[in-house]
Design a protein around this motif. Structure first.
Motif, short mmCIF file in Angstrom:
data_model
loop_
_atom_site.label_atom_id
_atom_site.label_comp_id
_atom_site.label_asym_id
_atom_site.label_seq_id
_atom_site.Cartn_x
_atom_site.Cartn_y
_atom_site.Cartn_z
N ASN A 7 -5.36 -5.32 1.83
CA ASN A 7 -6.53 -5.68 2.61
C ASN A 7 -6.66 -7.19 2.72
O ASN A 7 -6.06 -7.93 1.93
N ASN A 8 -7.46 -7.63 3.69
CA ASN A 8 -7.68 -9.06 3.86
C ASN A 8 -8.35 -9.64 2.62
O ASN A 8 -9.34 -9.10 2.12
N GLY A 9 -7.81 -10.73 2.12
CA GLY A 9 -8.34 -11.37 0.93
C GLY A 9 -7.65 -10.96 -0.34
O GLY A 9 -7.88 -11.58 -1.40
N ASP A 10 -6.79 -9.92 -0.31
CA ASP A 10 -6.07 -9.50 -1.51
C ASP A 10 -5.06 -10.55 -1.94
O ASP A 10 -4.54 -11.33 -1.13
N THR A 11 -4.78 -10.56 -3.22
CA THR A 11 -3.74 -11.42 -3.78
C THR A 11 -2.53 -10.57 -4.10
O THR A 11 -2.65 -9.50 -4.69
N ALA A 12 -1.36 -11.02 -3.70
CA ALA A 12 -0.13 -10.26 -3.91
C ALA A 12 1.02 -11.23 -4.14
O ALA A 12 0.83 -12.45 -4.20
N MET A 13 2.20 -10.68 -4.29
CA MET A 13 3.42 -11.48 -4.44
C MET A 13 4.30 -11.23 -3.22
O MET A 13 4.54 -10.08 -2.85
N TYR A 22 9.85 -14.45 -5.51
CA TYR A 22 8.53 -14.01 -5.08
C TYR A 22 7.48 -15.01 -5.56
O TYR A 22 7.56 -15.51 -6.70
N PHE A 23 6.50 -15.29 -4.69
CA PHE A 23 5.43 -16.21 -5.02
C PHE A 23 4.09 -15.57 -4.68
O PHE A 23 3.99 -14.70 -3.82
N GLU A 24 3.06 -16.06 -5.35
CA GLU A 24 1.73 -15.51 -5.14
C GLU A 24 1.19 -15.94 -3.78
O GLU A 24 1.30 -17.11 -3.40
N VAL A 25 0.59 -15.00 -3.05
CA VAL A 25 0.06 -15.27 -1.71
C VAL A 25 -1.32 -14.66 -1.58
O VAL A 25 -1.72 -13.79 -2.37
N GLN A 26 -2.03 -15.13 -0.56
CA GLN A 26 -3.32 -14.55 -0.18
C GLN A 26 -3.13 -13.83 1.15
O GLN A 26 -2.59 -14.40 2.10
N ILE A 27 -3.56 -12.58 1.26
CA ILE A 27 -3.47 -11.83 2.51
C ILE A 27 -4.57 -12.33 3.44
O ILE A 27 -5.76 -12.23 3.13
N VAL A 28 -4.19 -12.88 4.59
CA VAL A 28 -5.15 -13.45 5.53
C VAL A 28 -5.58 -12.42 6.56
O VAL A 28 -6.76 -12.19 6.79
N SER A 29 -4.60 -11.77 7.21
CA SER A 29 -4.94 -10.79 8.24
C SER A 29 -3.76 -9.86 8.43
O SER A 29 -2.68 -10.06 7.87
N TYR A 30 -3.97 -8.83 9.23
CA TYR A 30 -2.95 -7.83 9.51
C TYR A 30 -2.97 -7.50 10.99
O TYR A 30 -4.04 -7.29 11.58
N ASP A 31 -1.80 -7.48 11.63
CA ASP A 31 -1.68 -7.17 13.05
C ASP A 31 -1.12 -5.76 13.19
O ASP A 31 0.06 -5.53 12.91
N SER A 33 -0.35 -4.05 15.79
CA SER A 33 0.66 -3.87 16.84
C SER A 33 2.05 -4.24 16.35
O SER A 33 3.03 -3.56 16.63
N THR A 34 2.16 -5.33 15.61
CA THR A 34 3.47 -5.76 15.08
C THR A 34 3.69 -5.32 13.65
O THR A 34 4.80 -5.45 13.13
N GLN A 35 2.62 -4.80 12.99
CA GLN A 35 2.67 -4.37 11.59
C GLN A 35 3.14 -5.51 10.70
O GLN A 35 3.94 -5.33 9.78
N LEU A 36 2.62 -6.70 10.95
CA LEU A 36 2.95 -7.88 10.17
C LEU A 36 1.70 -8.41 9.48
O LEU A 36 0.60 -8.39 10.05
N TYR A 37 1.87 -8.87 8.26
CA TYR A 37 0.79 -9.49 7.51
C TYR A 37 0.88 -11.00 7.66
O TYR A 37 1.96 -11.58 7.53
N SER A 38 -0.25 -11.63 7.92
CA SER A 38 -0.34 -13.09 7.86
C SER A 38 -0.75 -13.45 6.44
O SER A 38 -1.82 -13.04 5.98
N VAL A 39 0.11 -14.19 5.76
CA VAL A 39 -0.12 -14.52 4.36
C VAL A 39 -0.18 -16.03 4.20
O VAL A 39 0.35 -16.78 5.02
N LEU A 40 -0.79 -16.45 3.13
CA LEU A 40 -0.93 -17.88 2.83
C LEU A 40 -0.43 -18.12 1.42
O LEU A 40 -0.96 -17.58 0.46
#
Length: 615
Positions: A7-13, A22-31, A33-40
């Motif tokens: 989900n948006n705001g989750d922390t993952a690797m 692998y590095f720690e990221v923040q889930i920003v959004s999910y598309d 249509s393309t089934q891609l996660y925008s991560v930070l």
């Protein structure tokens, strides 16, 4: 549609592209249509990743022992050591090494026997904001300028290495890597240092097209040049040595023609607003935004074709456009000037993050020409995207068809001439390809980098529809007899250019979407500190811009059906060649700022820009 795991705001690797780390990221959004996660990433890098490249944090947490502490202590006291078991060197019983007491993640490289430590800049709460998108909370990173210099960032305090054979990889916000080994003091050794990786492109504004002087000369010369070319194509003697015609105001202005042209633009705008077609996202801009675009250009062209067929069936002549071509060109020029003034005035209230690079130059003439605001909108109506796709491309094809009808009328032909058929077919194929792959236009220099000013307004509303159709206009009064052998040679040349153009673009876009596609495993590439990869095989290992090579070949193939009596119809070939050579310098300047030293390395591997062994 498969359900999303994060989900948006989750922390993952997340796995860093091109590596197994692998590095720690923040889930920003999910598309969806393309089934891609925008991560930070923690260093501030934005990426789009597939779900299989993201893992839950629980997988990387150390597993707890099931035995209780009391049970472990009792067993350790009663358990005797086997004679075959030896104590490790340099480690006293019951003591934990210092390297194991640190909280930093440690990754061992089995090939080198070293310990690789990665230190990432921690995320800050003030760097994020919660925005509403489609009724859903989305965690978004604010676009902040990192005011510190790269050297200061590189010297931020981090934990010192604990073991002699331990290497520390530090990752700063500008993606500068340096190596510090063996706990020796002294200057740090940089592995690679991109010059301007991941910084806002408007920090160092670059003046293009000759600055204010070049912009003023372009605005003053382009309209007269357009009218001169259109006028000479309609003359029996199409020599460029003829003097410029003396026109009166009434020869160029007709209020009825302006009304018809305004209705044409209104029709295209209504087609652009149709809620039909998929939604595509543009490239991530310097302010962190990704704009949404409706992809329906091909549908709009199809509907315009139906309208033309209905008008022809009702015996409504479209030759009015040919008879008043100069007035239509003048009306388009006036409308482009009005549009340029409108977007320039409204840009005075735009925020700094919405301005283009040229918009921050401070020069009035240069800013008016290049465009101050990057992507001006009227509500959800994107002016730049609409003019580049619907007005320019559909207007180009429409004008070509009008010239085909005019040739049949002027030359008293039952069917168009082979030369006219070739020109219309070649250019229609080009436009159909562009509209079929309309999503690829969103990554072009015009959409992603240039502001919307007089250059793009005049170019899309006037230059493309009226100048790119010069070959068809020339053939109306200058028929050319073409042999079957010459016809076959011209078709072969255009096909050759189109194959290069299409395959190069398709290969680039497929690799950009998914570099790890098994179908692209035969390609070679070099990684960059920006996070992406640069192709060095296929068409992109042949020259740096093979799509431009195919474009230039096609441009000259479109001119050849006009014969060799006059040089006028070859203006498009000369113009496009010069335009693309200039664009190469602009694109490579952007790439050098984006990839830094990695781009210099790429240029050594692929030394030629457009034509092998020539340029």
């Amino acid at each position: 549609m498969p359900s999303r795991r994060f989900n948006n705001g989750d922390t993952a690797m997340a796995r860093w592209p091109g590596s197994s780390l692998y590095f720690e990221v923040q889930i920003v959004s999910y598309d969806p249509s393309t089934q891609l996660y925008s991560v930070l990433f923690k260093d501030g890098t934005d990426m789009e990743l597939k779900e299989n490249e993201i893992k839950s944090l629980t997988i990387f947490r150390p597993k707890k022992s099931s035995a209780s502490p009391s049970r472990r202590r009792s067993r350790s006291r009663t358990r005797s050591r086997s004679p075959a078991r030896t104590q490790s060197r340099g480690r006293s019983p019951g003591r934990t090494p210092k390297s194991a007491q640190k909280s930093s993640p440690v990754i061992r490289d089995s090939r080198k026997g070293d310990v690789l430590k990665v230190h990432l800049t921690p995320l800050k709460l003030q760097d994020f904001a919660v925005e509403k998108r489609n009724g859903e909370d989305v965690v978004a990173r604010r676009a902040l300028l990192h005011e510190q210099s790269p050297v200061i960032q590189a010297e931020e305090k981090v934990e010192e290495p604990q073991a002699k054979n331990e290497k520390v990889l530090r990752y700063s916000k500008r993606k500068e890597y340096f190596l510090e080994s063996d706990n020796k003091e002294g200057p740090k050794e940089f592995i690679s240092k991109p010059e301007a990786t991941n910084i806002l492109p408007d920090e160092y504004p670059v003046v293009e097209f000759g600055g204010a002087i070049g912009a003023a000369l372009s605005m003053l010369s382009m309209p007269p040049l357009l009218y001169y070319l259109v006028y000479m194509c309609t003359q029996e003697d199409a020599s460029l040595c003829n003097f410029y015609p003396h026109w009166t105001f009434s020869d160029l202005w007709d209020s009825t023609v302006f009304g018809y042209f305004a209705l044409w633009i209104l029709l295209l705008a209504l087609l652009h607003l149709l809620p039909i077609g998929k939604i595509a996202h543009g490239v991530r801009l310097a302010n962190g935004k990704r704009l949404r675009y409706r992809i329906n250009g091909l549908l709009a062209l199809f509907l315009v074709g139906i309208l033309v067929a209905v008008l022809s069936y009702q015996r409504i002549s479209l030759l009015y456009v040919y008879d008043h071509l100069h007035q239509f060109a003048a009306s388009a020029t006036l409308l482009s000037l009005m549009l340029s003034a409108y977007v320039f005035i409204r840009s005075r209230t735009a925020s700094q993050e919405d301005l283009s690079t040229a918009g921050k130059s401070g020069n009035l003439i240069y800013t008016f020409f290049m465009g101050r605001e990057l992507n001006p909108h009227i509500g959800k109506f994107d002016l730049k995207h609409f003019s580049a796709v619907h007005v320019a491309l559909i207007g180009w094809v429409f004008n070509n068809f009008i010239m085909l009808l005019a040739e049949m009328n002027v030359q008293q032909l039952e069917i168009p001439s082979p030369s006219m058929i070739l020109v219309n077919a070649f250019q229609l194929l080009y436009v159909l390809h562009a509209l079929w792959h309309q999503e690829n236009i969103l990554t072009s220099l015009d959409i992603a980098h240039d502001g919307f000013g007089f250059m793009l307004a005049f170019g899309n509303l006037v230059w493309v529809p009226f100048v790119y159709s010069l070959q068809a206009l020339y053939l109306v009064k200058h028929p050319v007899e073409i042999s079957q052998a010459a016809l076959a040679a011209i078709v072969a040349l255009n096909t050759f250019g189109y194959v290069i153009f299409r395959r190069a673009n398709n290969l680039k876009n497929a690799f950009r979407k998914n570099p790890e596609d098994p179908r692209l495993s035969y390609l070679n590439s070099i990684p960059t500190s920006y996070g992406s990869q640069l192709l060095i095989s296929g068409w992109w290992g042949f020259v740096r811009h093979p799509n431009y090579l195919g474009d230039i070949i096609m441009a000259w193939a479109w001119c050849l059906p006009c014969g060799f009596d006059y040089i006028l119809p070859y203006f498009y070939g000369f113009f496009l060649t010069g335009l693309l050579i200039h664009r190469v310098s602009r694109v490579e300047h952007q790439c050098r700022r984006k990839y830094g030293h990695d781009w210099d390395k790429y240029c050594k591997l692929v030394p030629y820009r457009i034509v092998p062994y020539v340029y």
